[in-house]
Scaffold this motif. Structure first.
Motif: not given
Length: 888
Positions: A240-264
């Motif tokens: 699991y990789r979760i952005n708590v309290g926020g929306s989904q974060i696509s890989p191009n908005k990660d810090t250069g490692m293209y990780r996907y962040w889901n909402d909680d």
């Protein structure tokens, strides 16, 4: 002229002005570089669109070009055993995006070989279950290996909860210098049409020690003072990789490692209607987040919060399902984004992970020294029942600690990683439950399916015939078993019928032994505990709550242990406790009355122990201190109970969790050993001295041999009991971090004082002057013999029983106040007589101790003969001893 004179000075200062401007621009540039430096730039940044040629842009991130795997490439190569892989395009319109619209498929093994630099890498595999050309989706059954790690095992893309959706899997793997990373896809041999496939592969470098922690290790939850090192020789899987309290974060908005962040939203408890988000637009305009690449700004600039001045019982909970057979690393992300919170102790809260206390006073500003500073904290979690294959609920709970400021808890992000098994390198878990009907494509070749009508008739005939056969066989077996049972005794016949009827009962469909202990319905339990009234709670632990209840129309007090409702944690221990205790009866073992497993509940009912645990009478308590004689008698009772487990039955039992909280006291101070959830049957046979098993127990009590070598023996219990003996003498817990370093470990501290002739300094101040020197010396010698590093040199529990009896006799002889001299001499004569009887090994026919086979083939049980007076002294050696037979 006047004007020109006034301008002259400004002209002379112009170089300073220009220098100041340049300095400002330079600082601005350096600041920009510093900020942008947190945007990590990966050394390797490969995105492979399997089954295609050329390059294309993916909808996954909108920034990278995905290169096809057809043709040659300097960074990777495709290796095929049979050269029979095919590239195909799916006809499913929902997958018309890179890399899911094409795939590499093969019924033979194939490998992608990558030439990479040294360091830690993200490996992402992308799957889209679909039918490609002649490859039916239901036949995709394969394994995936990366180097020495097994990432997937018998992975089937046609399982119900993964079909019709994209399936990305992410792993963290370290690549050593000069090492080639091979990712191999291996079709299963279960069926000739099985194949492996892959749609896309990503290989992205990560910063050193981003997820592989530095030396020192992670706090292993539930094992105080134990730390788990996750070296880079192991692999991680992102669960699991979760952005708590926020929306989904696509890989191009990660810090250069293209990780996907889901909402909680899927994971947070919905019962808290007051939940609110704290977005970045709540900050003052002059505030800037101090950035780093651990997580994107969006993670740290949003959080979930529940307001101010909340009730003390408030908590916020997130629930995540995990495979209980693996160890997990849990990373929590924090950033204090409330501009009003600038000092420590303004927002303080507790953190529970899997119902284990991770932080008792979490304070983000105290950790970071300022607000708006990102921070992450890592923990290790090892499930308590690693043998189960059912999904486990790993919960994260935050509960505020009330302060004068009244702020609640806060959390910004969550990451959960599965850790590969030591030795095997396995990361593969089970597939989800399959669909109800098997896929038609798995029908063996050259055997076309029959028509529906013929199939129905054939099935009916076959079912009727097999049913008659099965019923006949069952009747024959029942008749035979009952005939055999009746030749022994009537109770065996009753147990057989009870067992068969319980298995046919809907409410008792499990294999739990309702024939050996009482089965309670959930309604009976609710009535006994006034519907689980919190007023009746007498204990709380990681398993759940213990209630005082009343059964048999309110005439019998009991202890009702209720494991957390709806959780699968503790299922193995629940069954073990029932199976063990339902067959054990002894004066110094807590008796199991019954159990309940209705409606996914796991409830155990025990005899009520009015005095609570031994620990509650030693330290950190308002109870009056125990006298030395009381402590000796309690230790002696517990030792007899353990000795019974080790020697009283045909198969020895290792308790595996001996400690003062598992020694309970009844109204008359009789000690009883409790909690058999971790117990194991001991080694069988003279040639086997140990059993190999995963380390479980309580820190501070663990046998060093067991902890270091995973070898569990009867002497492991002896070591733990040695710690209990010192704990009773010194009235302090085994591990203390609030004292000087040399006193942290109770065992090491007492041993050092003993070597220096200062043992008196370790004795509980309440006892000083009341213990006779002879008794103290005998007691301490016995304790240190139990604590010897070499288990072979430790005494047996039988020896411990006799040693404690001798210590008690020494105390009574010198005191001369509890019993008269004539009584002491009588006790001594009784013990001497009993020793002679035991050494002579006189035997008589009795049930339940050891089983020998006579010459005529019948089996008779034996036990040592003693008088009725002596029987109380050897209670630790009688199997199924029951002092109050009417209690059941």
């Amino acid at each position: 002229m006047a004007n020109s004179k006034k301008k002259a000075p400004s002209m002379s200062n112009s170089p300073k002005i220009r220098f100041s401007c340049l300095l400002f621009l330079l600082l601005q540039h350096l600041f920009s570089v510093l900020v942008n430096s947190f945007e990590y730039h990966a050394v390797e940044n490969l995105a492979i669109d399997c089954g295609s040629s050329g390059s294309s842009t993916s909808d996954l991130d909108d920034t990278r070009s995905w290169i096809g795997d057809k043709g040659s490439n300097d960074l990777f190569s495709l290796i095929e055993d049979e050269k029979d892989s095919v590239d195909a395009k799916t006809t499913d319109r929902s997958a018309q995006r890179v890399p899911y619209d094409t795939a590499r498929l093969s019924r033979s093994q194939f490998t992608y070989s990558f030439r990479l630099t040294e360091g830690q890498k993200f490996i992402r595999l992308h799957f889209f279950p679909s039918t490609y050309d002649n490859f039916n989706r239901s036949n995709s059954l394969f394994s995936v290996q990366a180097g020495t790690f097994t990432l997937l095992k018998d992975f089937n893309a046609d399982y119900g909860d993964v079909s019709d959706q994209f399936v990305p899997r992410e792993y963290c793997i370290n690549v050593d210098q000069g090492q080639t990373l091979n990712i191999t896809f291996i079709p299963s041999l279960a069926h000739p049409d099985c194949y492996a496939f892959i749609n896309g592969i990503e290989v992205v470098s990560m910063p050193t020690n981003l997820y592989f922690p530095k030396p020192g290790g992670l706090n292993l939850l539930g094992y105080d003072g134990t730390f788990l090192n996750i070296e880079d020789s192991r692999a991680l899987e992102t669960v699991y990789r979760i952005n708590v309290g926020g929306s989904q974060i696509s890989p191009n908005k990660d810090t250069g490692m293209y990780r996907y962040w889901n909402d909680d939203n899927t994971y947070v408890e919905k019962s808290y209607e007051a939940s609110r988000q704290l977005p970045v637009n709540t900050w003052p305009k002059n505030y800037t987040l101090i950035r780093n690449y651990t997580a994107p700004d969006e993670v740290y600039s949003t959080a979930r919060s529940y307001g101010k001045n909340i009730p003390p019982t408030y908590n916020v909970t997130w629930n995540f399902e995990v495979d209980p057979r693996f160890t997990y690393m849990v990373r929590l992300h924090f950033c204090e984004i409330d501009p009003d919170i600038t000092k420590p102790n303004q927002r303080v809260f507790m953190i529970f992970i899997a119902d284990k206390l991770a932080e008792d006073r979490a304070d983000v500003v105290s950790w970071t020294s300022h607000n708006l500073v990102p921070f992450c904290q890592d923990y290790a979690f090892f499930p308590d029942h690693s043998g189960s294959s059912k999904q486990l609920n790993l919960s994260i709970k935050l509960q505020p600690v009330q302060t004068t400021f009244g702020y609640d808890a806060i959390l910004n992000g969550v990451e959960i990683f599965k850790v590969s098994e030591t030795g095997t390198g396995n990361l593969a878990g089970p597939n989800p439950e399959p669909r109800q009907s098997p896929p038609q494509s798995l029908v063996p070749p050259n055997k076309p399916p029959k028509s529906s009508k013929a199939t129905t008739i054939l099935a009916a005939v076959a079912g009727a015939g097999s049913g008659i056969i099965v019923v006949s066989l069952i009747c024959f077996l029942i008749h035979r078993r009952i005939a055999q049972a009746s030749s022994n005794n009537g109770s065996s016949k009753w147990r057989l019928i009870s067992s068969l009827s319980s298995k046919s009962s809907k409410s008792q469909s499990s294999s739990l032994p309702s024939d050996l202990c009482r089965y309670f319905s959930l309604g009976e339990i609710r009535a006994a505990t006034n519907n689980f009234d919190d007023i009746l709670v007498i204990g709380v632990g990681g398993f759940g709550k213990v209630y005082k209840g009343y059964i048999d129309e309110g005439t019998t007090p009991v202890a009702v242990k209720r494991l957390k409702q709806g959780s699968q944690q503790g299922v193995h221990e629940f069954k073990t406790e029932i199976e063990m205790l339902s067959q054990l009866r002894h004066l110094h073992l807590v008796s199991l009355i019954g159990y309940c497993n209705d409606s996914n509940e796991m409830i155990l009912v025990y005899d009520f122990m009015a005095r609570g645990t031994l620990r509650e009478h030693l330290y950190d308590t308002e109870n009056p201190p125990l006298s030395w004689k009381q402590r000796l008698e309690i230790c002696l009772g517990a030792a007899r109970g353990l000795n019974y487990l080790h020697t009283g039955a045909k198969l020895s039992i290792i308790h595996r969790d001996v400690k003062t909280t598992n020694i309970l006291l009844e109204e008359k101070w009789v000690a009883k050993v409790s909690d058999f959830g971790l117990s194991k049957f001991g080694p069988s046979g003279m040639s086997i001295s140990h059993i190999s098993t995963v380390v479980k127990g309580s820190i501070g009590y663990l046998d060093p041999e067991y902890y270091k070598r995973q070898r569990l023996t009867l002497k492991s219990d002896v070591y733990s009991f040695g710690v209990v003996l010192l704990e009773v003498l010194c009235a302090r817990q085994p591990l203390l971090r609030s004292v000087e370093k040399q006193q942290t470990s109770l065992v090491q501290w007492v041993r050092k004082c003993h070597e220096n002739g200062e043992i008196d300094q370790t004795v509980d101040p309440f006892l000083r002057g009341t213990i006779t020197p002879q008794c103290l010396n005998k007691y301490v010698d016995m304790a240190f013999n139990c604590l010897l590093d070499d288990g072979n040199h430790r005494p047996s529990m039988n020896d411990v029983v006799w040693g404690l009896e001798f210590a008690l006799q020494l105390q009574e002889n010198i005191e001369g106040t509890v019993v008269g001299n004539s009584e002491v001499e009588k006790k001594g004569e009784e013990r001497a007589l009993l020793t002679t009887i035991l050494n002579d090994d006189v035997e008589t026919d009795m049930l339940f101790t050891s089983t020998d086979e006579s010459s005529n083939g019948s089996r008779a049980s034996k036990m040592t003969t003693t008088s009725s007076e002596d029987r109380s002294l050897v209670s630790g050696m009688v199997f199924s001893e029951l002092f109050d037979p009417t209690a059941r």
